[in-house]
Design a protein around this motif. Structure first.
Motif, PDB file in Angstrom:
ATOM      1  N   PHE A 178       0.900  -1.163  -0.096  1.00  9.41           N
ATOM      2  CA  PHE A 178       0.025  -0.019   0.051  1.00  9.41           C
ATOM      3  C   PHE A 178       0.911   1.200  -0.180  1.00  9.41           C
ATOM      4  N   ILE A 179       1.997   1.386   0.754  1.00  3.87           N
ATOM      5  CA  ILE A 179       2.762   2.330   0.978  1.00  3.87           C
ATOM      6  C   ILE A 179       3.518   2.619  -0.531  1.00  3.87           C
ATOM      7  N   LEU A 180       4.040   1.481  -1.028  1.00  3.00           N
ATOM      8  CA  LEU A 180       4.543   1.709  -2.059  1.00  3.00           C
ATOM      9  C   LEU A 180       3.790   2.250  -3.465  1.00  3.00           C
ATOM     10  N   VAL A 181       2.596   1.736  -3.451  1.00  2.00           N
ATOM     11  CA  VAL A 181       1.659   2.016  -4.429  1.00  2.00           C
ATOM     12  C   VAL A 181       1.101   3.627  -4.168  1.00  2.00           C
ATOM     13  N   SER A 182       1.163   3.687  -3.057  1.00  2.00           N
ATOM     14  CA  SER A 182       0.839   5.204  -2.748  1.00  2.00           C
ATOM     15  C   SER A 182       1.884   6.206  -3.252  1.00  2.00           C
ATOM     16  N   LEU A 183       2.909   5.723  -2.948  1.00  2.99           N
ATOM     17  CA  LEU A 183       4.023   6.848  -3.733  1.00  2.99           C
ATOM     18  C   LEU A 183       4.047   6.618  -5.276  1.00  2.99           C
ATOM     19  N   LEU A 184       3.774   5.379  -5.765  1.00  2.50           N
ATOM     20  CA  LEU A 184       3.483   5.517  -7.395  1.00  2.50           C
ATOM     21  C   LEU A 184       2.243   6.388  -7.647  1.00  2.50           C
ATOM     22  N   ALA A 185       1.035   6.405  -6.887  1.00  6.73           N
ATOM     23  CA  ALA A 185      -0.040   7.261  -7.009  1.00  6.73           C
ATOM     24  C   ALA A 185       0.531   8.598  -7.033  1.00  6.73           C
ATOM     25  N   ILE A 186       1.305   9.154  -6.271  1.00  5.16           N
ATOM     26  CA  ILE A 186       1.782  10.483  -6.111  1.00  5.16           C
ATOM     27  C   ILE A 186       2.500  10.668  -7.517  1.00  5.16           C
ATOM     28  N   SER A 187       3.329   9.842  -7.759  1.00  4.00           N
ATOM     29  CA  SER A 187       4.248  10.111  -9.038  1.00  4.00           C
ATOM     30  C   SER A 187       3.257  10.380 -10.014  1.00  4.00           C
ATOM     31  N   VAL A 188       2.283   9.376 -10.019  1.00  2.00           N
ATOM     32  CA  VAL A 188       1.608   9.388 -11.422  1.00  2.00           C
ATOM     33  C   VAL A 188       0.612  10.539 -11.300  1.00  2.00           C
ATOM     34  N   GLY A 189       0.260  11.016 -10.364  1.00  5.69           N
ATOM     35  CA  GLY A 189      -0.657  12.240 -10.437  1.00  5.69           C
ATOM     36  C   GLY A 189       0.184  13.478 -10.923  1.00  5.69           C
ATOM     37  N   ASN A 190       1.529  13.525 -10.584  1.00  5.89           N
ATOM     38  CA  ASN A 190       2.115  14.438 -10.811  1.00  5.89           C
ATOM     39  C   ASN A 190       2.780  14.401 -12.195  1.00  5.89           C
ATOM     40  N   LEU A 191       2.905  13.160 -12.895  1.00 10.47           N
ATOM     41  CA  LEU A 191       3.193  13.031 -14.125  1.00 10.47           C
ATOM     42  C   LEU A 191       2.252  13.500 -14.903  1.00 10.47           C
TER      43      LEU A 191
ATOM     44  N   SER B  89      -4.175  12.857  -6.313  1.00  9.63           N
ATOM     45  CA  SER B  89      -4.480  14.022  -6.405  1.00  9.63           C
ATOM     46  C   SER B  89      -3.529  15.063  -5.801  1.00  9.63           C
ATOM     47  N   ILE B  90      -2.897  14.642  -4.714  1.00  9.48           N
ATOM     48  CA  ILE B  90      -1.856  15.397  -3.999  1.00  9.48           C
ATOM     49  C   ILE B  90      -0.592  15.510  -5.281  1.00  9.48           C
ATOM     50  N   GLY B  91      -0.511  14.458  -5.732  1.00  9.08           N
ATOM     51  CA  GLY B  91       0.650  14.665  -6.774  1.00  9.08           C
ATOM     52  C   GLY B  91       0.209  15.435  -7.973  1.00  9.08           C
ATOM     53  N   TYR B  92      -1.179  15.492  -8.150  1.00  9.11           N
ATOM     54  CA  TYR B  92      -1.562  16.137  -9.310  1.00  9.11           C
ATOM     55  C   TYR B  92      -1.459  17.579  -9.123  1.00  9.11           C
ATOM     56  N   ILE B  93      -2.108  17.995  -7.869  1.00 13.10           N
ATOM     57  CA  ILE B  93      -1.882  19.620  -7.469  1.00 13.10           C
ATOM     58  C   ILE B  93      -0.634  20.048  -7.350  1.00 13.10           C
ATOM     59  N   ALA B  94       0.235  19.080  -6.813  1.00 10.39           N
ATOM     60  CA  ALA B  94       1.652  19.662  -6.582  1.00 10.39           C
ATOM     61  C   ALA B  94       2.402  19.732  -8.143  1.00 10.39           C
ATOM     62  N   GLY B  95       2.077  18.984  -9.248  1.00 12.93           N
ATOM     63  CA  GLY B  95       2.371  19.042 -10.622  1.00 12.93           C
ATOM     64  C   GLY B  95       1.844  20.286 -11.223  1.00 12.93           C
ATOM     65  N   ILE B  96       0.727  20.613 -10.768  1.00  5.40           N
ATOM     66  CA  ILE B  96      -0.062  21.796 -11.259  1.00  5.40           C
ATOM     67  C   ILE B  96       0.741  22.973 -10.831  1.00  5.40           C
TER      68      ILE B  96
ATOM     69  N   ILE C 220     -12.726  11.495   0.526  1.00 10.04           N
ATOM     70  CA  ILE C 220     -13.397  11.710  -0.704  1.00 10.04           C
ATOM     71  C   ILE C 220     -13.493  13.295  -0.927  1.00 10.04           C
ATOM     72  N   ILE C 221     -13.973  13.828   0.204  1.00  9.19           N
ATOM     73  CA  ILE C 221     -14.173  15.247   0.403  1.00  9.19           C
ATOM     74  C   ILE C 221     -12.989  16.084  -0.093  1.00  9.19           C
ATOM     75  N   ILE C 222     -11.734  15.721   0.842  1.00 11.24           N
ATOM     76  CA  ILE C 222     -10.455  16.167   0.728  1.00 11.24           C
ATOM     77  C   ILE C 222     -10.026  16.001  -0.820  1.00 11.24           C
ATOM     78  N   THR C 223     -10.076  14.940  -1.502  1.00  9.22           N
ATOM     79  CA  THR C 223      -9.655  14.771  -2.811  1.00  9.22           C
ATOM     80  C   THR C 223     -10.423  15.464  -3.745  1.00  9.22           C
ATOM     81  N   ILE C 224     -11.811  15.514  -3.614  1.00 13.03           N
ATOM     82  CA  ILE C 224     -12.674  16.527  -4.484  1.00 13.03           C
ATOM     83  C   ILE C 224     -12.300  17.921  -4.361  1.00 13.03           C
ATOM     84  N   LEU C 225     -11.762  18.276  -3.083  1.00 14.49           N
ATOM     85  CA  LEU C 225     -11.464  19.649  -2.890  1.00 14.49           C
ATOM     86  C   LEU C 225     -10.152  19.901  -3.740  1.00 14.49           C
ATOM     87  N   LEU C 226      -9.302  19.027  -3.471  1.00 11.45           N
ATOM     88  CA  LEU C 226      -7.852  19.204  -4.019  1.00 11.45           C
ATOM     89  C   LEU C 226      -8.011  19.223  -5.514  1.00 11.45           C
ATOM     90  N   LEU C 227      -8.933  18.353  -6.220  1.00 10.64           N
ATOM     91  CA  LEU C 227      -9.067  18.456  -7.463  1.00 10.64           C
ATOM     92  C   LEU C 227      -9.636  19.352  -8.226  1.00 10.64           C
TER      93      LEU C 227
END
Lengths: 230, 242
Positions: free
Chosen positions: B67-80, B167-174, B221-228
């Motif tokens: 889960f932790i490793l996949v979470s890091l991947l999720a951040i990277s993909v969001g950013n990518l 979504s954290i990765g995504y907003i950081a990327g933006i 879910i609420i935090i994610t929607i707010l971030l997006l």
């Protein structure tokens, strides 16, 4: 900067290293490469994981130890507390008989009874003395052990009882020899989420061995280790 | 006047389809990380104590490492997905910034669903191995069949968490794409919050003070929607292709 902040920042280091590894891995794999991952491989991988789940759930498993919930542990702790209270008040009729492990009588010669403990943890045992208005030499004893539960695992059957031995006028309590118990537990929930939800507030119920002695009033007790409870 | 009018829905649908096919290479990384998680994650938690001269050890196995490793991947993909190379893919379509963002969120959600389900079930591979290998006694644990609600909630929790991380990765990327200073400014603010303890209090109220997994899921879910939504608002200020 507070100690907590420093600990947090240091704790983030492995995460940063992990991010580095993942970023490296992500860069290595070109998501838009001409070579497309075969959908067949994805389906095989997915099916394999689901199959592992199904196989694991249906194979017969020998479950040796039952895991109790936090609420059940609280219940056990309450039972232990009320038992100790009743025993110290010498309320025989209120004692939970499920804790009774053995009972015996012993006749001593002379007017002295000495209590000894053979082991490392004398605090695991308590002796409660009830003085009897009688002139005979007979001592009645009852051994109780309250609920012992560690991390929700019921260990009553796993941990041997203390062994009581009479040597003349001396009652020696022998602790059982050291042993090691290892258990494996699979959790469907993430460990980190378990911590977040705080659903395991009580993790241990440390039961005790109690020896209830009915001793004639004229007998003197020698208790050098302070095993007696009042 | 145009010969055909495209609705937002049809544009998003076309973009999602394209992105899913184009980025399916990330499943490689996912598989590698999950295998790594299985190999490393035999014991998520090990507790030990001593009682009545008996040493008791309880090894709890979960798929936390995966889960932790996949979470890091999720951040990277969001950013990518916010990098120029990936954003330029959207110019193949007659699309708006809004449709591209919605498509990205849906793609992230779909990948989170796939990653969440496979991460959960990757734990079973480890269990099967340990079941046949371990000599210790096993503790009764709830199964999918006798506690299906817990099973479903855990999977949903993993999916929503992964969506949050992406979504954290995504907003950081933006932020990074807008101006590097914005990104570093955000990092500085987060570090400052860490030092003042405010972050700890915020995190506690969001992640710790939950009565049930369902409440945690709703909050995530609420935090994610707010971030997006914030990312969408920020990305509207991004420049066009140069």
């Amino acid at each position: 900067m507070s100690v907590t902040s420093i600990a947090l920042l240091v704790g983030l280091l492995p995460l940063i290293i992990g991010v580095g590894i993942v970023l490296y891995l992500v860069k290595k794999v070109n998501f838009k490469s001409k070579f497309r991952l075969n959908k067949f491989i994805i389906i095989i991988y997915f099916s394999l994981l689901i199959a592992c789940g199904v196989i694991y759930e249906i194979i017969p498993k020998e479950t040796n130890v039952e895991k109790l919930s936090g609420e059940e542990l609280i219940q056990l702790q309450t039972e232990n507390n009320s038992f100790q209270k009743s025993l110290l008040k010498l309320e025989d009729n209120k004692l939970n008989q499920k804790f009774l492990k053995e009972e015996w009588t012993h006749e001593i010669k002379g007017n002295t009874l000495s209590l000894e403990y053979n082991g490392n943890d004398p605090y695991s045992t308590g002796v409660v003395v009830e003085w009897m208005d009688t002139t005979d030499q007979k001592i009645e004893g009852k051994v109780y052990r309250t609920n012992i539960n560690v991390y929700g695992l019921n260990l009553d059957q796993k941990l041997p009882l203390h062994n009581m031995e009479w040597t003349g006028n001396q009652l020696v309590i022998h602790e059982f020899s050291a042993q090691e118990l290892t258990f494996d537990h699979f959790s469907n929930r993430l460990y980190s989420l378990n911590q977040i939800l705080h659903d395991e507030e009580i993790r241990m119920v440390r039961g005790q061995t109690y020896i209830h002695l009915k001793v004639p009033k004229h007998i003197e007790i020698v208790d050098s280790l302070g095993l007696q409870m009042y | 006047m145009f010969l055909s009018n495209s609705s937002l829905f049809s544009v998003v649908k076309a973009q999602v389809k394209f992105k899913i096919n184009a980025y399916n290479g990330l499943i490689y990384s996912l598989i590698i990380l999950q295998v790594l998680g299985i190999l490393l994650g035999g014991n998520a938690g090990s507790s030990g104590t001593s009682i009545n001269s008996t040493t008791i050890s309880l090894n709890t196995s979960t798929n936390d490492v995966s889960f932790i490793l996949v979470s890091l991947l999720a951040i990277s993909v969001g950013n990518l997905l916010t990098t120029k190379a990936y954003r330029y893919d959207d110019f193949s379509f007659v699309a708006t910034r809004l449709s591209s963002n919605i498509a990205n969120f849906i793609v992230l959600f779909i990948f989170s669903c796939f990653a969440g389900v496979t991460t959960y079930f990757s734990g079973y591979v480890m269990r099967l191995i340990l079941h046949f290998k371990s000599t210790s006694e096993f503790v009764d644990s709830s199964s999918i069949f006798n506690n299906p609600s817990s099973f479903l909630l855990t999977i949903v929790a993993i999916i929503t968490m992964l969506w949050l991380f992406s979504s954290i990765g995504y907003i950081a990327g933006i932020l990074f794409q807008m101006h590097k200073l914005f990104f570093f400014g955000a990092v500085v603010i987060v570090v400052m919050l860490l030092m003042t303890g405010t972050w700890i209090r915020i995190s506690e109220s969001i992640f710790v003070e939950n009565g049930s997994l369902l409440i945690l899921i709703m909050k995530v879910i609420i935090i994610t929607i707010l971030l997006l939504a914030t990312s969408t608002a920020i990305s509207n200020r991004l420049g066009v292709r140069t």
